[in-house]
Design a protein around this motif. Structure first.
Motif, PDB file in Angstrom:
ATOM      1  N   MET A  83       0.830  -1.203   0.000  1.00  0.00           N
ATOM      2  CA  MET A  83       0.000   0.000   0.000  1.00  0.00           C
ATOM      3  C   MET A  83       0.869   1.259   0.000  1.00  0.00           C
ATOM      4  O   MET A  83       1.879   1.317   0.683  1.00  0.00           O
ATOM      5  CB  MET A  83      -0.867  -0.013   1.261  1.00  0.00           C
ATOM      6  N   GLY A  84       0.469   2.226  -0.795  1.00  0.00           N
ATOM      7  CA  GLY A  84       1.191   3.495  -0.842  1.00  0.00           C
ATOM      8  C   GLY A  84       2.180   3.535  -1.988  1.00  0.00           C
ATOM      9  O   GLY A  84       2.243   2.622  -2.810  1.00  0.00           O
ATOM     10  N   LYS A  85       2.935   4.598  -2.026  1.00  0.00           N
ATOM     11  CA  LYS A  85       3.906   4.788  -3.105  1.00  0.00           C
ATOM     12  C   LYS A  85       5.186   5.408  -2.561  1.00  0.00           C
ATOM     13  O   LYS A  85       5.223   5.849  -1.424  1.00  0.00           O
ATOM     14  CB  LYS A  85       3.311   5.729  -4.168  1.00  0.00           C
ATOM     15  N   LYS A 129      -0.558   1.222   9.766  1.00  0.00           N
ATOM     16  CA  LYS A 129      -1.836   1.349   9.034  1.00  0.00           C
ATOM     17  C   LYS A 129      -1.633   1.046   7.555  1.00  0.00           C
ATOM     18  O   LYS A 129      -2.076   1.775   6.677  1.00  0.00           O
ATOM     19  CB  LYS A 129      -2.436   2.748   9.203  1.00  0.00           C
ATOM     20  N   PHE A 131      -0.905  -2.269   4.430  1.00  0.00           N
ATOM     21  CA  PHE A 131      -1.103  -3.665   4.113  1.00  0.00           C
ATOM     22  C   PHE A 131      -0.407  -4.021   2.811  1.00  0.00           C
ATOM     23  O   PHE A 131       0.053  -3.139   2.075  1.00  0.00           O
ATOM     24  CB  PHE A 131      -2.584  -4.032   4.048  1.00  0.00           C
ATOM     25  N   GLY A 152      -5.353 -11.428  -1.108  1.00  0.00           N
ATOM     26  CA  GLY A 152      -6.021 -10.217  -1.616  1.00  0.00           C
ATOM     27  C   GLY A 152      -5.466  -9.695  -2.928  1.00  0.00           C
ATOM     28  O   GLY A 152      -5.751  -8.564  -3.312  1.00  0.00           O
ATOM     29  N   GLU A 207      -4.947  -0.457 -14.486  1.00  0.00           N
ATOM     30  CA  GLU A 207      -5.518   0.821 -14.050  1.00  0.00           C
ATOM     31  C   GLU A 207      -4.750   2.024 -14.587  1.00  0.00           C
ATOM     32  O   GLU A 207      -5.063   3.171 -14.237  1.00  0.00           O
ATOM     33  CB  GLU A 207      -5.585   0.866 -12.520  1.00  0.00           C
ATOM     34  N   GLN A 215      -9.095   3.783 -18.532  1.00  0.00           N
ATOM     35  CA  GLN A 215      -8.103   2.848 -18.013  1.00  0.00           C
ATOM     36  C   GLN A 215      -7.653   1.869 -19.093  1.00  0.00           C
ATOM     37  O   GLN A 215      -8.411   1.578 -20.023  1.00  0.00           O
ATOM     38  CB  GLN A 215      -8.684   2.072 -16.826  1.00  0.00           C
TER      39      GLN A 215
ATOM     40  N   ASP B  20     -11.182  10.576  -7.089  1.00  0.00           N
ATOM     41  CA  ASP B  20     -10.396   9.364  -6.853  1.00  0.00           C
ATOM     42  C   ASP B  20      -9.976   9.245  -5.391  1.00  0.00           C
ATOM     43  O   ASP B  20      -9.542  10.234  -4.790  1.00  0.00           O
ATOM     44  CB  ASP B  20      -9.127   9.373  -7.723  1.00  0.00           C
ATOM     45  N   ASP B  22      -7.217   8.022  -3.474  1.00  0.00           N
ATOM     46  CA  ASP B  22      -5.837   7.552  -3.594  1.00  0.00           C
ATOM     47  C   ASP B  22      -4.921   8.298  -2.621  1.00  0.00           C
ATOM     48  O   ASP B  22      -5.418   8.959  -1.701  1.00  0.00           O
ATOM     49  CB  ASP B  22      -5.333   7.674  -5.053  1.00  0.00           C
ATOM     50  N   ILE B  23      -3.633   8.227  -2.846  1.00  0.00           N
ATOM     51  CA  ILE B  23      -2.657   8.779  -1.889  1.00  0.00           C
ATOM     52  C   ILE B  23      -2.865  10.285  -1.613  1.00  0.00           C
ATOM     53  O   ILE B  23      -2.577  10.766  -0.525  1.00  0.00           O
ATOM     54  CB  ILE B  23      -1.211   8.500  -2.363  1.00  0.00           C
ATOM     55  N   PHE B  51     -12.473   5.734  -8.960  1.00  0.00           N
ATOM     56  CA  PHE B  51     -11.220   4.970  -8.873  1.00  0.00           C
ATOM     57  C   PHE B  51     -10.725   4.899  -7.426  1.00  0.00           C
ATOM     58  O   PHE B  51     -10.725   5.907  -6.703  1.00  0.00           O
ATOM     59  CB  PHE B  51     -10.158   5.659  -9.744  1.00  0.00           C
ATOM     60  N   VAL B  52     -10.342   3.706  -7.011  1.00  0.00           N
ATOM     61  CA  VAL B  52      -9.726   3.525  -5.681  1.00  0.00           C
ATOM     62  C   VAL B  52      -8.480   2.680  -5.873  1.00  0.00           C
ATOM     63  O   VAL B  52      -8.540   1.617  -6.498  1.00  0.00           O
ATOM     64  CB  VAL B  52     -10.677   2.785  -4.714  1.00  0.00           C
ATOM     65  N   ASP B  53      -7.346   3.138  -5.370  1.00  0.00           N
ATOM     66  CA  ASP B  53      -6.144   2.290  -5.449  1.00  0.00           C
ATOM     67  C   ASP B  53      -5.856   1.702  -4.069  1.00  0.00           C
ATOM     68  O   ASP B  53      -6.635   1.886  -3.126  1.00  0.00           O
ATOM     69  CB  ASP B  53      -4.951   3.069  -6.027  1.00  0.00           C
ATOM     70  N   SER B  54      -4.724   0.987  -3.960  1.00  0.00           N
ATOM     71  CA  SER B  54      -4.452   0.287  -2.701  1.00  0.00           C
ATOM     72  C   SER B  54      -4.341   1.261  -1.522  1.00  0.00           C
ATOM     73  O   SER B  54      -4.794   0.967  -0.420  1.00  0.00           O
ATOM     74  CB  SER B  54      -3.176  -0.545  -2.826  1.00  0.00           C
ATOM     75  N   THR B  55      -3.782   2.449  -1.767  1.00  0.00           N
ATOM     76  CA  THR B  55      -3.669   3.429  -0.683  1.00  0.00           C
ATOM     77  C   THR B  55      -5.060   3.905  -0.280  1.00  0.00           C
ATOM     78  O   THR B  55      -5.352   4.076   0.906  1.00  0.00           O
ATOM     79  CB  THR B  55      -2.819   4.639  -1.135  1.00  0.00           C
ATOM     80  N   ILE B  57      -7.833   2.235  -0.474  1.00  0.00           N
ATOM     81  CA  ILE B  57      -8.490   1.182   0.310  1.00  0.00           C
ATOM     82  C   ILE B  57      -7.977   1.227   1.748  1.00  0.00           C
ATOM     83  O   ILE B  57      -8.734   1.112   2.697  1.00  0.00           O
ATOM     84  CB  ILE B  57      -8.259  -0.197  -0.332  1.00  0.00           C
ATOM     85  N   GLY B  58      -6.674   1.435   1.887  1.00  0.00           N
ATOM     86  CA  GLY B  58      -6.080   1.558   3.218  1.00  0.00           C
ATOM     87  C   GLY B  58      -6.710   2.713   3.993  1.00  0.00           C
ATOM     88  O   GLY B  58      -7.012   2.593   5.179  1.00  0.00           O
ATOM     89  N   LEU B  59      -6.937   3.829   3.306  1.00  0.00           N
ATOM     90  CA  LEU B  59      -7.535   4.995   3.962  1.00  0.00           C
ATOM     91  C   LEU B  59      -8.977   4.710   4.374  1.00  0.00           C
ATOM     92  O   LEU B  59      -9.418   5.117   5.454  1.00  0.00           O
ATOM     93  CB  LEU B  59      -7.485   6.208   3.015  1.00  0.00           C
ATOM     94  N   ILE B  61     -10.227   1.735   5.038  1.00  0.00           N
ATOM     95  CA  ILE B  61     -10.173   0.803   6.176  1.00  0.00           C
ATOM     96  C   ILE B  61      -9.860   1.575   7.462  1.00  0.00           C
ATOM     97  O   ILE B  61     -10.476   1.369   8.502  1.00  0.00           O
ATOM     98  CB  ILE B  61      -9.121  -0.313   5.934  1.00  0.00           C
ATOM     99  N   VAL B  86     -12.431  -3.934  -7.508  1.00  0.00           N
ATOM    100  CA  VAL B  86     -11.205  -3.829  -6.687  1.00  0.00           C
ATOM    101  C   VAL B  86     -11.495  -4.333  -5.262  1.00  0.00           C
ATOM    102  O   VAL B  86     -10.695  -5.067  -4.672  1.00  0.00           O
ATOM    103  CB  VAL B  86     -10.696  -2.362  -6.655  1.00  0.00           C
ATOM    104  N   ILE B  89     -11.584  -8.162  -5.264  1.00  0.00           N
ATOM    105  CA  ILE B  89     -10.261  -8.813  -5.323  1.00  0.00           C
ATOM    106  C   ILE B  89      -9.598  -8.780  -3.949  1.00  0.00           C
ATOM    107  O   ILE B  89      -9.029  -9.752  -3.484  1.00  0.00           O
ATOM    108  CB  ILE B  89      -9.359  -8.130  -6.381  1.00  0.00           C
ATOM    109  N   ILE B  90      -9.723  -7.637  -3.304  1.00  0.00           N
ATOM    110  CA  ILE B  90      -9.026  -7.460  -2.023  1.00  0.00           C
ATOM    111  C   ILE B  90      -9.825  -8.066  -0.856  1.00  0.00           C
ATOM    112  O   ILE B  90      -9.359  -8.156   0.251  1.00  0.00           O
ATOM    113  CB  ILE B  90      -8.720  -5.960  -1.831  1.00  0.00           C
TER     114      ILE B  90
END
Lengths: 278, 103
Positions: A83-85, A129, A131, A152, A207, A215, B20, B22-23, B51-55, B57-59, B61, B86, B89-90
């Motif tokens: 998660m994150g960048k 926080k 994953f 996941g 994506e 996309q 979106d 995201d981060i 659009f939702v990315d992994s970050t 989803i983390g936010l 949660i 998304v 999948i997660i």
């Protein structure tokens, strides 16, 4: 006098900022080199090909893939998305790599590996926080059976090169690492045949967006894989990367782009590991 | 560009996200959590989140976990098909609890 003094302080601060910027840039470059080296060892297999690439959205990334040669001769592979960048994700990626290598030493299957990684990483990921999604697979080069488990992460694409079609293998379910402390993972298997290709990837590929905010999507990816499935994995990797670049027309990527491609050329294979100089 | 809107009705609040997830939303999410503190029932509307990315989803949660820890009732609704994919999948429903996802 005060004006001169203020100007001098500003000059000092500015020159200090400049040196901090330079130092940061240098350190990020070093971190990027370390990451690139860690993502660069591929098993060399007679009768099969395996290749991977990870292109970070920023200077360094949080996507991850790795290979581990098991004592029984099987190859364990993993692909994942932290998660994150950028730098924070890259730090967690290193943590994930350590957990994978250590879990691979002591576990006998992909599901066990993910469970051990989940146990090892849960506390750290909860406190941060964060994953990680992971897909882990064991490939037996003698029987050509691929056994896999998912935390996941999206399922890879299975390409039947002979019939030029995508086949749907059984889905393995399981939640991402960092969600629950004692997670159990489901495991599935599939028998691979000559000219089968498995395309493991992270969501940054499908994506990827163009300037119209469309996309790249699975359809485009599948078309490229089917069109070029008879070529080498190195060529396929390049076609996919080029197609994404063409599609996005210079729009900066939002997410890291990562893929690992395994292609079977003959029924039985032998393995050695190489460290690519690419 | 992400934005949000809160509409309150007594102990209920509907927070509608737009843009979106995201981060870029990281700081805004802390602001949202603070804004939602006074309410017992929180409805998160994702109807305008393409659009939702992994970050992201983390936010999400983090938002739901924080609200649940304070014993608030949380629901998520109007999920767009791409975002739903998304989440699937997660396995977000397993993580947050099926009851959170309004039909």
């Amino acid at each position: 006098m005060y004006v001169n003094e203020y100007r001098r302080i500003c000059e000092l601060t500015s020159s200090n900022d400049h040196s901090i910027d330079e130092r940061l840039e240098r350190e990020i470059k070093l971190a990027r080199n370390i990451q690139a080296k860690l993502l660069n060892g591929f098993p060399r297999i007679n009768g099969a090909e395996i290749q991977g690439i990870s292109i970070p959205a920023r200077l360094i990334g949080g996507d991850y893939y790795d290979f581990y040669r098991l004592e029984n001769g099987n190859i364990r592979m993993v692909i994942g998305d932290v998660m994150g960048k950028g730098i924070p994700a890259a730090m967690l990626m290193i943590l994930t790599r350590g957990a994978f290598r250590s879990a691979s030493e002591s576990t006998t299957s992909p599901a066990e590996t993910l469970a051990a990684m989940s146990k090892a990483l849960y506390q750290d990921l909860r406190s941060l926080k964060s994953f990680v999604t992971l897909f882990c697979a064991d490939w037996n080069p003698i029987t050509n059976v691929l056994t896999y488990a998912s935390a996941g992460h999206n399922m890879p694409l299975f390409v039947n090169g002979k019939e030029k079609k995508i086949v749907d293998p059984p889905k393995a379910s399981g939640v991402m690492i960092g969600a629950f402390s004692n997670q159990v993972y489901e495991e599935k298997s599939v028998k691979l045949e000559e000219n089968n290709m498995i395309f493991f990837y992270t969501d940054g590929i499908v994506e990827a967006e163009n300037k119209n905010r469309e996309q790249f999507k699975h359809e485009r990816l599948i078309n490229i894989l089917l069109e070029h499935s008879h070529k080498s994995v190195d060529a396929i990797k390049k076609y996919v990367v080029e197609a994404i670049h063409r599609f996005t027309e210079g729009v900066p990527p939002k997410d890291d782009i990562t893929m690992v491609i395994l292609k079977i050329h003959q029924e039985s294979n032998t393995i050695s590991f190489i460290h690519s100089k690419e | 560009m992400f934005s949000y809107e809160c509409v309150q009705d007594g102990q209920n609040v509907t927070v509608s996200f737009k843009g979106d997830l995201d981060i870029e939303v990281t700081e805004t999410m802390e602001e949202i959590i603070k804004k939602l503190q006074p309410f017992q029932y929180v409805h998160i509307n994702l109807g305008e989140v393409p659009f939702v990315d992994s970050t992201g989803i983390g936010l999400l949660i983090h938002l739901v976990d924080t609200l649940k820890q304070e014993n608030k009732d949380v629901t998520i609704s109007h999920i767009q098909p791409d975002v739903e994919e998304v989440f699937k999948i997660i396995q977000l429903k397993e993580i947050l609890g099926e009851e959170i996802f309004a039909r």
